[in-house]
Design a protein around this motif. Sequence first.
Motif, mmCIF file in Angstrom:
data_model
loop_
_atom_site.group_PDB
_atom_site.id
_atom_site.type_symbol
_atom_site.label_atom_id
_atom_site.label_comp_id
_atom_site.label_asym_id
_atom_site.label_seq_id
_atom_site.Cartn_x
_atom_site.Cartn_y
_atom_site.Cartn_z
ATOM 1 N N GLY A 163 0.774 -1.229 0.000
ATOM 2 C CA GLY A 163 0.000 0.000 0.000
ATOM 3 C C GLY A 163 0.808 1.283 0.000
ATOM 4 O O GLY A 163 0.240 2.373 -0.095
ATOM 5 N N ASP A 164 2.138 1.200 0.113
ATOM 6 C CA ASP A 164 2.948 2.415 0.172
ATOM 7 C C ASP A 164 3.068 3.074 -1.198
ATOM 8 O O ASP A 164 3.024 2.423 -2.248
ATOM 9 N N VAL A 165 3.228 4.389 -1.168
ATOM 10 C CA VAL A 165 3.624 5.166 -2.342
ATOM 11 C C VAL A 165 5.038 5.653 -2.043
ATOM 12 O O VAL A 165 5.245 6.479 -1.151
ATOM 13 N N ILE A 166 6.010 5.116 -2.767
ATOM 14 C CA ILE A 166 7.426 5.302 -2.446
ATOM 15 C C ILE A 166 8.041 6.331 -3.384
ATOM 16 O O ILE A 166 7.919 6.232 -4.605
ATOM 17 N N GLY A 167 8.713 7.316 -2.809
ATOM 18 C CA GLY A 167 9.479 8.268 -3.594
ATOM 19 C C GLY A 167 10.951 7.927 -3.514
ATOM 20 O O GLY A 167 11.454 7.535 -2.458
ATOM 21 N N LEU A 168 11.665 8.070 -4.630
ATOM 22 C CA LEU A 168 13.070 7.666 -4.695
ATOM 23 C C LEU A 168 13.906 8.760 -5.335
ATOM 24 O O LEU A 168 13.566 9.287 -6.395
ATOM 25 N N ALA A 169 15.015 9.119 -4.657
ATOM 26 C CA ALA A 169 16.006 10.031 -5.243
ATOM 27 C C ALA A 169 16.960 9.181 -6.065
ATOM 28 O O ALA A 169 17.938 8.631 -5.552
ATOM 29 N N ALA A 170 16.691 9.055 -7.338
ATOM 30 C CA ALA A 170 17.263 7.971 -8.131
ATOM 31 C C ALA A 170 18.718 8.173 -8.542
ATOM 32 O O ALA A 170 19.338 7.240 -9.051
ATOM 33 N N TRP A 171 19.300 9.382 -8.349
ATOM 34 C CA TRP A 171 20.684 9.563 -8.788
ATOM 35 C C TRP A 171 21.691 9.153 -7.716
ATOM 36 O O TRP A 171 22.884 9.074 -7.970
ATOM 37 N N SER A 172 21.259 8.867 -6.506
ATOM 38 C CA SER A 172 22.170 8.538 -5.410
ATOM 39 C C SER A 172 22.848 7.192 -5.639
ATOM 40 O O SER A 172 22.178 6.176 -5.865
ATOM 41 N N ARG A 173 24.181 7.173 -5.575
ATOM 42 C CA ARG A 173 24.921 5.911 -5.723
ATOM 43 C C ARG A 173 24.532 4.920 -4.636
ATOM 44 O O ARG A 173 24.430 3.720 -4.883
ATOM 45 N N THR A 174 24.324 5.429 -3.429
ATOM 46 C CA THR A 174 23.950 4.542 -2.325
ATOM 47 C C THR A 174 22.609 3.890 -2.591
ATOM 48 O O THR A 174 22.447 2.675 -2.411
#
Length: 315
Positions: free
Chosen positions: A111-122
Amino acid sequence: MREVTKDHLRLLARVARMYHEQGIRQPEIAAALNISQPRVSRLLKEAVTRGLVRTVVTLPDGVHTELEEELERRYGLRDAVVVDVEDFQDDVIPPLATAAAAYLDVTFTGGDVIGLAAWSRTLQAVVKHLPQKNVQAAERVMQLVGGLGRAAEQVHATRLIARLADLTYAHPVFVPLPGVVATAAIREALLQDPDLAEVQAQWRDLTVALVGIGSTEPAPTGGDIPINQAGQDELRALGAVGEVCLHVFDATGKPVASSLDQRVIGIDAATFRAVGRRIGVAGGLRKLPAIKAAIEGGWVNILITDLRVARRLCR
């Protein structure tokens, strides 16, 4: 607490030793002492109340629960995960990514809506280690900032969003624009894009944000913030120590106003800070000032970091 006789204390001690030290079950204790099982249960509880029995939890090597609890208490965090990186002095990303993937595997429950900072190497490493879920673990996976860096890196970020969506059986939502543009005027024009307006509306649905914590300190592999050297110099001159989703802040976690603000296409600060679970994954002593500022300023409320950083944060 009422006074008791020595005979009663002797009975308490005997029942407690039989149960806790000798491993005898309560029905067997009742039969051996010719008393009822409910009385055995009451005696065991009384032994704890009177201090005859004390529970001691011994932590295994590599587990730092006390330090995690201190981080939560001191900085008001919802949760903290401390990772031992003793064998990874030069690069803390592999153990951090493994620990973060394990944490997310447990906490992504549907049920989560996940946001991702996609440029992070980690975060790229985190997604690489995340196992495939057996059932749908999220509703949507959303890009938080437009594409950054070279074209190949932007394609990789898009693939990362798609990969996390595949792993959690979620619907991917992309930002089909660059993350940093040349001028404020260009940004204003691009903000009129109807596709971006739809993404902006969906950012308000986020329940989880998964981000790295960038530092303005120079790094051997280049800066954490994907802007040119002049921009990096400007941020440091203004007192900036770190960033989350290109929102730059000073050593106390307060936002730092700069020309970068008017050129970023991504989630705004108010919407980001309204997300219930804001998970920051970052480590290494070079990033210590940025990590400290990020948690003091409330940019993240769940921290996954390494043991050396955690100890310094709790000094």
